[in-house]
Structures are given as C-alpha cells and as structure tokens.
Design an enzyme around this catalytic site. Structure first.
Site, PDB file in Angstrom:
ATOM      1  N   SER A 108       0.822  -1.218   0.000  1.00  0.00           N
ATOM      2  CA  SER A 108       0.000   0.000   0.000  1.00  0.00           C
ATOM      3  C   SER A 108       0.851   1.262   0.000  1.00  0.00           C
ATOM      4  CB  SER A 108      -0.874  -0.012   1.257  1.00  0.00           C
ATOM      5  OG  SER A 108      -1.417   1.259   1.506  1.00  0.00           O
ATOM      6  N   TYR A 131      -2.195   5.642  -3.943  1.00  0.00           N
ATOM      7  CA  TYR A 131      -3.152   6.675  -3.566  1.00  0.00           C
ATOM      8  C   TYR A 131      -2.551   7.987  -4.030  1.00  0.00           C
ATOM      9  CZ  TYR A 131      -5.938   3.998  -0.096  1.00  0.00           C
ATOM     10  OH  TYR A 131      -6.788   3.128   0.542  1.00  0.00           O
ATOM     11  N   THR A 156      -6.023   2.885  -6.696  1.00  0.00           N
ATOM     12  CA  THR A 156      -7.283   2.754  -5.939  1.00  0.00           C
ATOM     13  C   THR A 156      -8.136   3.991  -6.174  1.00  0.00           C
ATOM     14  OG1 THR A 156      -6.200   1.387  -4.292  1.00  0.00           O
ATOM     15  CG2 THR A 156      -8.266   2.435  -3.627  1.00  0.00           C
ATOM     16  N   LYS A 250      -8.481  -0.321  -9.030  1.00  0.00           N
ATOM     17  CA  LYS A 250      -9.166  -1.013  -7.927  1.00  0.00           C
ATOM     18  C   LYS A 250     -10.279  -0.144  -7.349  1.00  0.00           C
ATOM     19  CE  LYS A 250      -8.124  -2.839  -3.282  1.00  0.00           C
ATOM     20  NZ  LYS A 250      -8.474  -1.795  -2.319  1.00  0.00           N
ATOM     21  N   HIS A 274     -13.852  -1.907  -1.169  1.00  0.00           N
ATOM     22  CA  HIS A 274     -12.851  -1.559  -0.157  1.00  0.00           C
ATOM     23  C   HIS A 274     -13.184  -2.234   1.184  1.00  0.00           C
ATOM     24  CE1 HIS A 274      -9.520   1.588   0.050  1.00  0.00           C
ATOM     25  NE2 HIS A 274      -9.512   1.120   1.282  1.00  0.00           N
TER      26      HIS A 274
HETATM   27  C1  LIG Z   1      -6.812  -2.492   7.600  1.00  0.00           C
HETATM   28  C2  LIG Z   1      -7.071  -2.273   6.151  1.00  0.00           C
HETATM   29  C3  LIG Z   1      -6.311  -1.351   5.456  1.00  0.00           C
HETATM   30  C4  LIG Z   1      -6.521  -1.152   4.090  1.00  0.00           C
HETATM   31  N1  LIG Z   1      -5.722  -0.261   3.412  1.00  0.00           N
HETATM   32  C5  LIG Z   1      -5.859  -0.136   2.071  1.00  0.00           C
HETATM   33  C6  LIG Z   1      -4.966   0.668   1.339  1.00  0.00           C
HETATM   34  O1  LIG Z   1      -4.050   1.275   1.892  1.00  0.00           O
HETATM   35  N2  LIG Z   1      -5.158   0.768   0.001  1.00  0.00           N
HETATM   36  C7  LIG Z   1      -6.173   0.109  -0.652  1.00  0.00           C
HETATM   37  O2  LIG Z   1      -6.305   0.215  -1.879  1.00  0.00           O
HETATM   38  N3  LIG Z   1      -7.009  -0.686   0.023  1.00  0.00           N
HETATM   39  C8  LIG Z   1      -6.866  -0.835   1.363  1.00  0.00           C
HETATM   40  N4  LIG Z   1      -7.710  -1.667   2.047  1.00  0.00           N
HETATM   41  C9  LIG Z   1      -8.760  -2.416   1.318  1.00  0.00           C
HETATM   42  C10 LIG Z   1      -8.230  -3.784   0.861  1.00  0.00           C
HETATM   43  O3  LIG Z   1      -7.292  -3.654  -0.160  1.00  0.00           O
HETATM   44  C11 LIG Z   1      -9.387  -4.659   0.341  1.00  0.00           C
HETATM   45  O4  LIG Z   1     -10.095  -3.951  -0.649  1.00  0.00           O
HETATM   46  C12 LIG Z   1     -10.339  -5.060   1.465  1.00  0.00           C
HETATM   47  O5  LIG Z   1      -9.615  -5.410   2.622  1.00  0.00           O
HETATM   48  C13 LIG Z   1     -11.204  -6.225   1.049  1.00  0.00           C
HETATM   49  O6  LIG Z   1     -12.151  -6.509   2.028  1.00  0.00           O
HETATM   50  P1  LIG Z   1     -11.992  -7.735   3.078  1.00  0.00           P
HETATM   51  O7  LIG Z   1     -10.745  -7.501   3.835  1.00  0.00           O
HETATM   52  O8  LIG Z   1     -13.193  -7.624   3.956  1.00  0.00           O
HETATM   53  O9  LIG Z   1     -11.993  -8.988   2.272  1.00  0.00           O
HETATM   54  C14 LIG Z   1      -7.527  -1.874   3.415  1.00  0.00           C
HETATM   55  C15 LIG Z   1      -8.292  -2.808   4.122  1.00  0.00           C
HETATM   56  C16 LIG Z   1      -8.065  -3.025   5.466  1.00  0.00           C
HETATM   57  C17 LIG Z   1      -8.891  -4.050   6.188  1.00  0.00           C
END
Ligand SMILES: Cc1cc2nc3c(=O)[nH]c(=O)nc-3n(C[C@H](O)[C@H](O)[C@H](O)COP(=O)(O)O)c2cc1C
Length: 373
Positions: A108, A131, A156, A250, A274
C-alpha cells in the site's frame, strides 16, 4: 488454555485478544453503521455452489496467470495500510509469505515499510498500490515502484475522501498515535503487543518519511485520506502513459466504468467496495462480478468479504480471474505472525482444492456461472 488455530474464526478471535481494541477496530471496522461490511458476507453466504458429478477430479489445478505471470493459487495479498500497527514489519512478513506461496503481494501507499525495504526482503512478485495525495508525490512513488521492479501498479479509485470510520473516530485512532489515558490503558492490557511496538518505535507511513524527517503534513493528509479529489479519467490516461507495466484500477463497481478503463488501455480492474470501508451502501462485489466481467474484455479481479476457499471458488465462477485477500491475513499476522500468515494462506489453498474436488471441477479456470445458484 488457548484454542488451537484451526479455522479463520480462531485466528480472528486470537487477533481480537492479542491486539489493543483500538488496533483491532482499525482493521475490522467498516464505514458508518457497517451495513456494507455485513452485506459483503451475506452476499457470499447466499451464493450456493452446484457440483458436476462423475467427473475425474483426481488431478486438481488452482494455478492461474491473469496477467501472463504465474500465481500458484487464485488469490493475492490485497493492499493494506498500517500493517506495522498490527505487527512490526507487517509488510515484510506478508511479502515473504506471499512469495513462499507463489502469489503476488500488493504494497500500500500507506505502508509502514518502503517499497525498497519490501523488495530487499522478498523476491516474490511485488505490486504497488497508489493513492494520489498530491500529483508530484504520486509521480515520485510511481518512479520508485518502477525502480524497485514492481510488475504492477494498482490505482485505488474509491477513496476520493475518507469513508466515515466511526470506530476510529470513537477510539481516537490516527498516525502518529496521540497517547490518551484510554489508549495507554489499552496498551497496558496488551503487554506483548506494546513491548513489540516500543522496540520498533511506533510505525510511520514509510513512503512519507524522507531521510528520517517525517513529512508530517503528507502523513496527516494520507491518514485523513485527503486525496487529490480532482483525480479523474484524464489523470488516469496520463498515468497509463507513464506506467508501462501492468496497470490495474481497484474499486470499480459498474460495468460502464470497467469499459471506460478498457478504452484507456488499463490492463485489469478490481471489483471492490474496499471491504465496506468507504461508500457504505455500495453493492457487494460478488453480486456485481457477472455484469462487469461480461461488459469488458479485461481480466477482472475482486475483493471484499473473501473469507475462505469456497468464496474464492464462488468469485471465480462468477467471472473473476483472481481474488484479493484482505482482513484474513491481518488476523493471521496479529494471531501468529509469519507462521500465522503461512498457515492461513495454506488453509485457503487447501480449501480451494477441496471445493474444486467436491464441485467436480478439476481446474479453477474452468469454473462457470452454472456452478452457482
Ligand atoms: C486495515 C485495512 C487497510 C486497508 N488499506 C488499504 C490501502 O491502503 N489501500 C487500498 O487500496 N485498500 C486498502 N484496504 C482495502 C483492501 O485492499 C481490500 O479492498 C479489502 O480489505 C477487502 O475486504 P476484506 O478484507 O473484507 O476482504 C484496506 C483494508 C483493510 C482491512
């Protein structure tokens, strides 16, 4: 006595016990009243699998290559910010485990280790999630991703502003962490976690720390997810010109936007809400997959709500060419560190294999809509 770590729920329970409340809430929480978070799971639960019988499933295959490079299993590690809060060196641990499992790892922008550090730690396939906080900063990150040999850039697009993370607001969660009596007490109650954090120094947003001198303004902007909200299709077209590697967008939830990505020469999209952390009332990605996959000729990945191998198989049958796994790997990281992440990745692999056998379909790339009900 603590319970053996057998199921993902065991890992989740252990994570809840081992992390301070404020950290568990950060990884677990969704936007608003968390309707979106629940919807992702409900949609998987009501999607059923319909097996073929009397087919030869003695040899099973779950390898895929949606962008020409091999994945040993049909899932990759979703980009997740601030993993170092869950466990010191979280990004390095996840990257090494992904490399051992033969799947891509996506770092990330909001990581607590730099792209360069992750590259040094692992020789697996490395993706970088972007981002755009400020355009100039984004250009520098893209250049660093290229330098570090990332195969894939994941832009994203569902975080124009921050989703309303009620748990984080209630808990006062942020980076740098402001020490309040409540947070200190939470830390005292979780001494193992606290000791680890004290040893490493509380994690920072590594890509925004220049030569040991924290760029406080950029960190604060990213934490508040104050993105460049003017980033639009024209900006995406420019990014496409700048990045010659695989480019994935994404956060797509409509067929029309997937087609638009295709017209601009993007290589793939991730149907994602997300993990229910942004627009609370966005539809569940598993429900959207057939329409998006039919609408465009691009490989379509998905995430949000994948918790076991059967979910992976359902997504592939609905039209996904691969899946991203998010929260389950943070439960694993919190519960049992590197060993935990290896174990959860192996669990998912085993579950995909068993589901394929029981579904009478020996190859994950041969799943079809008729396998769903
Ligand atoms: C703690 C956490 C931090 C996340 N940080 C980012 C991020 O920095 N960039 C991003 O594109 N998605 C981020 N996401 C979203 C994840 O890439 C993904 O879309 C999401 O976790 C999918 O849902 P699930 O964990 O319930 O399966 C984050 C998700 C979580 C749980």
């Amino acid at each position: 006595m603590t319970r053996a770590l057998i199921t993902l729920d065991d890992y989740r329970d252990a994570a809840r016990r081992r992390l301070p409340r404020i950290v568990f809430d950060y990884l677990e929480g969704g936007a608003g009243s968390e309707r979106g978070l629940s919807r992702n799971r409900e949609a998987f639960a009501r999607t059923r699998l319909v097996p073929d019988r009397l087919t030869d499933v003695s040899q099973r295959r779950q390898a895929i290559a949606p962008f020409g490079r091999p994945w040993e299993s049909p899932f990759a590690v979703a980009p997740m910010g601030l993993t170092g809060v869950v466990r010191p060196q979280g990004d390095l641990i996840l990257a090494r485990a992904a490399a051992r499992a033969g799947i891509p790892f996506c770092l990330s922008t909001a990581a607590t280790s730099t792209i360069e550090a992750v590259r040094r730690a692992s020789d697996g396939e490395l993706w970088f999630q972007l981002y755009v906080v400020q355009r100039a900063l984004a250009d520098r990150l893209v250049a660093r991703a290229r330098e570090a040999g990332c195969t894939t850039l994941v832009l994203t697009v569902d975080v124009a502003v921050n989703g309303d993370r009620v748990r984080d607001r209630r808990n006062g969660f942020g980076v740098p962490l402001r020490m309040t009596p409540r947070i200190l007490l939470d830390g005292v109650r979780h001494p193992v976690w606290s000791l680890r954090q004290v040893r490493q120094g509380f994690p920072q947003l590594a890509h925004f720390v220049v030569a040991g001198d924290g760029d406080v303004e950029a960190q604060a902007a990213l934490m508040a997810r104050q993105m460049d909200a003017s980033f639009d299709w024209t900006a995406l077209a420019r990014l496409r010109d700048d990045w010659r590697g695989t480019l994935i967008v994404k956060g797509i939830v409509s067929a029309e936007d997937a087609r638009h990505c295709e017209r601009l020469g993007v290589d793939g999209v991730v149907v994602s809400n997300h993990g229910g952390r942004q627009l609370e009332d966005a539809p569940a990605p598993i429900d959207l997959l057939p329409a998006v996959a039919d609408a465009c000729g691009l490989p379509v990945l998905m995430d949000s709500g994948v918790r076991d191998g059967a979910d992976v198989v359902k997504a592939m049958a609905a039209g996904a060419r691969g899946v991203l796994v998010g929260r389950p790997l943070l439960y694993a990281l919190a519960a049992d560190g590197e060993r935990g992440v290896d174990a959860v990745l192996a669990m998912l692999r085993r579950q995909v294999d068993t589901t394929l056998a029981l579904l009478g379909t020996p190859d994950v790339t041969r799943l079809e809509r008729r396998h769903l009900a």
